[in-house]
Enzyme design. Sequence first.
Site, PDB file in Angstrom:
ATOM      1  N   CYS A  85       0.849  -1.206   0.000  1.00  0.00           N
ATOM      2  CA  CYS A  85       0.000   0.000   0.000  1.00  0.00           C
ATOM      3  C   CYS A  85       0.881   1.252   0.000  1.00  0.00           C
ATOM      4  O   CYS A  85       1.489   1.572  -1.004  1.00  0.00           O
ATOM      5  CB  CYS A  85      -0.970  -0.050   1.184  1.00  0.00           C
ATOM      6  SG  CYS A  85      -2.365   1.097   1.039  1.00  0.00           S
ATOM      7  N   HIS A 194      -3.374  -5.745   1.082  1.00  0.00           N
ATOM      8  CA  HIS A 194      -2.629  -5.963   2.327  1.00  0.00           C
ATOM      9  C   HIS A 194      -2.511  -7.438   2.692  1.00  0.00           C
ATOM     10  O   HIS A 194      -3.343  -7.967   3.431  1.00  0.00           O
ATOM     11  CB  HIS A 194      -3.326  -5.229   3.472  1.00  0.00           C
ATOM     12  CG  HIS A 194      -3.169  -3.749   3.430  1.00  0.00           C
ATOM     13  ND1 HIS A 194      -2.261  -3.072   4.214  1.00  0.00           N
ATOM     14  CD2 HIS A 194      -3.819  -2.811   2.697  1.00  0.00           C
ATOM     15  CE1 HIS A 194      -2.345  -1.777   3.967  1.00  0.00           C
ATOM     16  NE2 HIS A 194      -3.287  -1.591   3.047  1.00  0.00           N
ATOM     17  N   GLU A 196      -0.607  -8.765   4.829  1.00  0.00           N
ATOM     18  CA  GLU A 196      -0.400  -8.926   6.277  1.00  0.00           C
ATOM     19  C   GLU A 196      -1.714  -8.979   7.048  1.00  0.00           C
ATOM     20  O   GLU A 196      -1.735  -9.366   8.229  1.00  0.00           O
ATOM     21  CB  GLU A 196       0.492  -7.795   6.823  1.00  0.00           C
ATOM     22  CG  GLU A 196      -0.182  -6.469   7.077  1.00  0.00           C
ATOM     23  CD  GLU A 196      -0.420  -5.626   5.833  1.00  0.00           C
ATOM     24  OE1 GLU A 196      -0.705  -4.429   5.980  1.00  0.00           O
ATOM     25  OE2 GLU A 196      -0.328  -6.163   4.698  1.00  0.00           O
TER      26      GLU A 196
END
Length: 228
Positions: A85, A194, A196
Amino acid sequence: MRIGVVTFPGSLDDGDARRAVRLSGADDIALWHNDPDLHQVDAVILPGGFSYGDYLRAGAIARFAPVMESIVDAAGGGMPVLGICNGFQVLCEAHLLPGALVRNAHLHFRNRDQMLRVQSTTTAWTMNFTEGQEILIPVKNGEGRYVADEAVLDELESSDRVVARYVGGNPNGSSRDIAAIRNEAGNVVGIMPHPEHAVEALTGPSTDGMTFFASVLAHLGGKVGAEA
Protein backbone atom coordinates in the site's frame (compact mmCIF):
# COMPACT_ATOMS: atom_id res chain seq x y z
CA MET A 1 15.82 -15.24 8.93
CA ARG A 2 15.57 -11.57 9.92
CA ILE A 3 12.92 -9.47 8.18
CA GLY A 4 12.91 -5.75 8.87
CA VAL A 5 9.75 -3.66 8.94
CA VAL A 6 10.18 0.10 8.58
CA THR A 7 8.23 2.57 10.70
CA PHE A 8 7.76 6.04 9.24
CA PRO A 9 5.85 8.82 11.00
CA GLY A 10 2.28 7.97 10.01
CA SER A 11 2.80 4.23 9.45
CA LEU A 12 -0.32 2.26 10.43
CA ASP A 13 0.34 -1.35 9.55
CA ASP A 14 3.90 -1.84 10.72
CA GLY A 15 2.69 -3.79 13.75
CA ASP A 16 0.54 -6.05 11.57
CA ALA A 17 3.45 -6.66 9.21
CA ARG A 18 5.75 -7.54 12.09
CA ARG A 19 3.14 -9.95 13.45
CA ALA A 20 2.85 -11.61 10.04
CA VAL A 21 6.63 -11.98 9.95
CA ARG A 22 6.59 -13.68 13.36
CA LEU A 23 3.76 -15.99 12.35
CA SER A 24 5.79 -17.03 9.29
CA GLY A 25 8.60 -18.16 11.60
CA ALA A 26 11.07 -15.33 10.90
CA ASP A 27 12.45 -12.77 13.34
CA ASP A 28 10.80 -9.36 12.97
CA ILE A 29 13.22 -6.46 13.22
CA ALA A 30 11.96 -2.91 13.77
CA LEU A 31 13.61 -0.39 11.43
CA TRP A 32 13.28 3.34 12.10
CA HIS A 33 12.89 5.84 9.26
CA ASN A 34 15.65 8.11 10.55
CA ASP A 35 18.21 5.32 11.07
CA PRO A 36 20.12 4.17 7.97
CA ASP A 37 21.28 0.98 9.73
CA LEU A 38 19.37 -2.07 8.43
CA HIS A 39 20.61 -4.17 11.37
CA GLN A 40 21.68 -7.13 9.25
CA VAL A 41 18.19 -7.99 8.02
CA ASP A 42 17.71 -10.43 5.16
CA ALA A 43 14.63 -8.69 3.70
CA VAL A 44 12.63 -5.50 4.22
CA ILE A 45 8.95 -4.62 4.30
CA LEU A 46 7.65 -1.08 3.78
CA PRO A 47 4.22 -1.15 5.46
CA GLY A 48 0.93 0.57 4.82
CA GLY A 49 -0.16 3.85 6.34
CA PHE A 50 0.33 7.54 5.64
CA SER A 51 4.08 8.15 5.83
CA TYR A 52 4.81 11.74 6.80
CA GLY A 53 1.08 12.44 6.59
CA ASP A 54 1.08 11.94 2.80
CA TYR A 55 2.19 15.56 2.48
CA LEU A 56 3.02 16.64 -1.08
CA ARG A 57 1.76 13.21 -2.24
CA ALA A 58 1.77 9.69 -0.86
CA GLY A 59 5.32 8.41 -0.35
CA ALA A 60 6.98 11.55 -1.71
CA ILE A 61 8.75 12.52 1.53
CA ALA A 62 9.42 8.97 2.75
CA ARG A 63 11.67 8.32 -0.23
CA PHE A 64 14.18 10.78 1.29
CA ALA A 65 14.28 9.09 4.72
CA PRO A 66 17.79 7.94 5.73
CA VAL A 67 16.62 4.33 5.93
CA MET A 68 15.51 4.48 2.29
CA GLU A 69 19.02 5.27 1.09
CA SER A 70 20.16 2.00 2.64
CA ILE A 71 17.15 0.09 1.28
CA VAL A 72 17.72 1.35 -2.26
CA ASP A 73 21.35 0.21 -2.07
CA ALA A 74 20.38 -3.16 -0.57
CA ALA A 75 17.67 -3.71 -3.18
CA GLY A 76 20.23 -3.05 -5.88
CA GLY A 77 22.29 -5.84 -4.36
CA GLY A 78 19.38 -8.28 -4.46
CA MET A 79 17.79 -7.94 -1.03
CA PRO A 80 14.05 -8.77 -1.14
CA VAL A 81 11.89 -5.70 -0.53
CA LEU A 82 8.08 -5.71 -0.27
CA GLY A 83 6.11 -2.46 -0.34
CA ILE A 84 2.51 -2.77 0.84
CA CYS A 85 0.00 0.00 0.00
CA ASN A 86 1.84 3.14 1.17
CA GLY A 87 5.02 1.09 0.86
CA PHE A 88 4.20 0.51 -2.82
CA GLN A 89 3.84 4.26 -3.20
CA VAL A 90 7.24 4.78 -1.55
CA LEU A 91 8.88 2.24 -3.88
CA CYS A 92 7.55 4.12 -6.91
CA GLU A 93 8.66 7.48 -5.51
CA ALA A 94 12.13 6.01 -4.85
CA HIS A 95 12.25 4.74 -8.47
CA LEU A 96 12.68 1.14 -7.38
CA LEU A 97 9.49 0.46 -9.34
CA PRO A 98 8.10 2.31 -12.38
CA GLY A 99 4.84 4.25 -12.55
CA ALA A 100 2.89 5.95 -9.78
CA LEU A 101 -0.04 5.48 -7.42
CA VAL A 102 -2.63 8.25 -7.66
CA ARG A 103 -6.09 9.10 -6.35
CA ASN A 104 -8.71 6.43 -6.92
CA ALA A 105 -10.61 7.02 -10.13
CA HIS A 106 -13.95 7.32 -8.28
CA LEU A 107 -12.36 9.68 -5.69
CA HIS A 108 -13.52 7.52 -2.77
CA PHE A 109 -11.60 5.50 -0.18
CA ARG A 110 -12.14 1.76 -0.66
CA ASN A 111 -11.90 -0.84 2.11
CA ARG A 112 -13.01 -4.35 1.20
CA ASP A 113 -11.93 -7.95 0.75
CA GLN A 114 -10.61 -8.26 -2.78
CA MET A 115 -9.94 -11.18 -5.10
CA LEU A 116 -6.59 -11.13 -6.89
CA ARG A 117 -5.08 -13.34 -9.56
CA VAL A 118 -1.39 -14.07 -9.14
CA GLN A 119 0.24 -13.40 -12.51
CA SER A 120 3.91 -13.88 -11.74
CA THR A 121 5.62 -16.39 -9.46
CA THR A 122 9.09 -15.29 -10.52
CA THR A 123 9.59 -13.06 -7.48
CA ALA A 124 11.07 -13.56 -4.04
CA TRP A 125 7.65 -12.82 -2.55
CA THR A 126 5.39 -14.99 -4.74
CA MET A 127 7.43 -18.07 -5.60
CA ASN A 128 5.21 -20.34 -3.45
CA PHE A 129 2.05 -19.39 -5.35
CA THR A 130 0.83 -21.08 -8.51
CA GLU A 131 0.58 -18.89 -11.59
CA GLY A 132 -3.08 -18.00 -12.12
CA GLN A 133 -3.98 -18.75 -8.50
CA GLU A 134 -6.80 -16.58 -7.15
CA ILE A 135 -6.43 -15.29 -3.61
CA LEU A 136 -8.51 -13.16 -1.23
CA ILE A 137 -6.68 -10.19 0.29
CA PRO A 138 -8.06 -7.01 1.95
CA VAL A 139 -7.61 -3.72 0.11
CA LYS A 140 -7.89 -0.27 1.72
CA ASN A 141 -6.75 2.83 -0.08
CA GLY A 142 -7.67 6.28 -1.30
CA GLU A 143 -4.69 6.68 -3.63
CA GLY A 144 -4.29 3.14 -4.90
CA ARG A 145 -4.76 3.58 -8.64
CA TYR A 146 -1.65 2.37 -10.43
CA VAL A 147 -0.82 4.41 -13.53
CA ALA A 148 2.01 4.45 -16.06
CA ASP A 149 2.33 5.37 -19.71
CA GLU A 150 1.44 2.76 -22.30
CA ALA A 151 5.05 1.95 -23.10
CA VAL A 152 5.78 1.14 -19.45
CA LEU A 153 2.60 -0.91 -19.13
CA ASP A 154 3.46 -2.86 -22.28
CA GLU A 155 6.97 -3.52 -20.95
CA LEU A 156 5.61 -4.74 -17.61
CA GLU A 157 3.27 -7.10 -19.43
CA SER A 158 5.87 -8.47 -21.85
CA SER A 159 8.52 -9.05 -19.16
CA ASP A 160 6.26 -10.86 -16.67
CA ARG A 161 6.48 -7.99 -14.19
CA VAL A 162 2.76 -7.71 -13.43
CA VAL A 163 2.63 -9.72 -10.21
CA ALA A 164 -1.11 -9.63 -9.50
CA ARG A 165 -4.32 -8.24 -10.96
CA TYR A 166 -7.69 -7.42 -9.45
CA VAL A 167 -10.48 -9.82 -10.39
CA GLY A 168 -14.18 -9.50 -9.64
CA GLY A 169 -14.00 -5.72 -9.90
CA ASN A 170 -11.27 -3.09 -9.89
CA PRO A 171 -11.46 -1.16 -6.57
CA ASN A 172 -9.54 1.93 -7.62
CA GLY A 173 -9.35 2.11 -11.42
CA SER A 174 -5.76 0.87 -11.73
CA SER A 175 -4.48 0.59 -15.29
CA ARG A 176 -5.04 -2.90 -16.70
CA ASP A 177 -6.37 -4.03 -13.29
CA ILE A 178 -2.83 -4.05 -11.90
CA ALA A 179 -2.63 -4.71 -8.16
CA ALA A 180 1.09 -5.53 -7.85
CA ILE A 181 4.28 -5.26 -9.90
CA ARG A 182 7.92 -6.24 -9.54
CA ASN A 183 11.30 -4.95 -10.62
CA GLU A 184 13.29 -6.63 -13.35
CA ALA A 185 15.27 -8.81 -10.93
CA GLY A 186 12.17 -9.94 -9.04
CA ASN A 187 13.44 -9.07 -5.56
CA VAL A 188 11.35 -5.87 -5.23
CA VAL A 189 7.56 -6.12 -5.24
CA GLY A 190 4.94 -3.45 -4.67
CA ILE A 191 1.37 -4.50 -3.85
CA MET A 192 -1.61 -2.29 -3.08
CA PRO A 193 -3.73 -4.86 -1.16
CA HIS A 194 -2.63 -5.96 2.33
CA PRO A 195 -1.31 -9.55 2.62
CA GLU A 196 -0.40 -8.93 6.28
CA HIS A 197 -4.14 -8.70 7.03
CA ALA A 198 -4.77 -12.17 5.62
CA VAL A 199 -2.51 -14.43 7.66
CA GLU A 200 -4.89 -15.83 10.31
CA ALA A 201 -8.28 -17.49 9.93
CA LEU A 202 -9.52 -15.73 13.07
CA THR A 203 -8.98 -12.17 11.85
CA GLY A 204 -8.58 -12.29 8.07
CA PRO A 205 -10.88 -13.14 5.22
CA SER A 206 -8.35 -15.87 4.35
CA THR A 207 -4.82 -16.98 5.12
CA ASP A 208 -3.71 -16.39 1.52
CA GLY A 209 -1.44 -13.53 2.56
CA MET A 210 0.85 -15.84 4.51
CA THR A 211 2.18 -17.25 1.24
CA PHE A 212 3.95 -13.95 0.53
CA PHE A 213 5.94 -14.34 3.73
CA ALA A 214 6.49 -18.08 3.25
CA SER A 215 7.75 -17.33 -0.27
CA VAL A 216 10.45 -14.93 0.83
CA LEU A 217 11.62 -17.37 3.49
CA ALA A 218 11.84 -20.09 0.84
CA HIS A 219 13.74 -17.70 -1.43
CA LEU A 220 16.18 -16.75 1.31
CA GLY A 221 16.60 -20.38 2.34
CA GLY A 222 17.37 -21.31 -1.23
CA LYS A 223 20.02 -18.57 -1.44
CA VAL A 224 21.68 -19.80 1.73
CA GLY A 225 21.64 -23.37 0.40
CA ALA A 226 23.14 -22.26 -2.91
CA GLU A 227 25.90 -20.31 -1.17
CA ALA A 228 26.73 -23.28 1.04
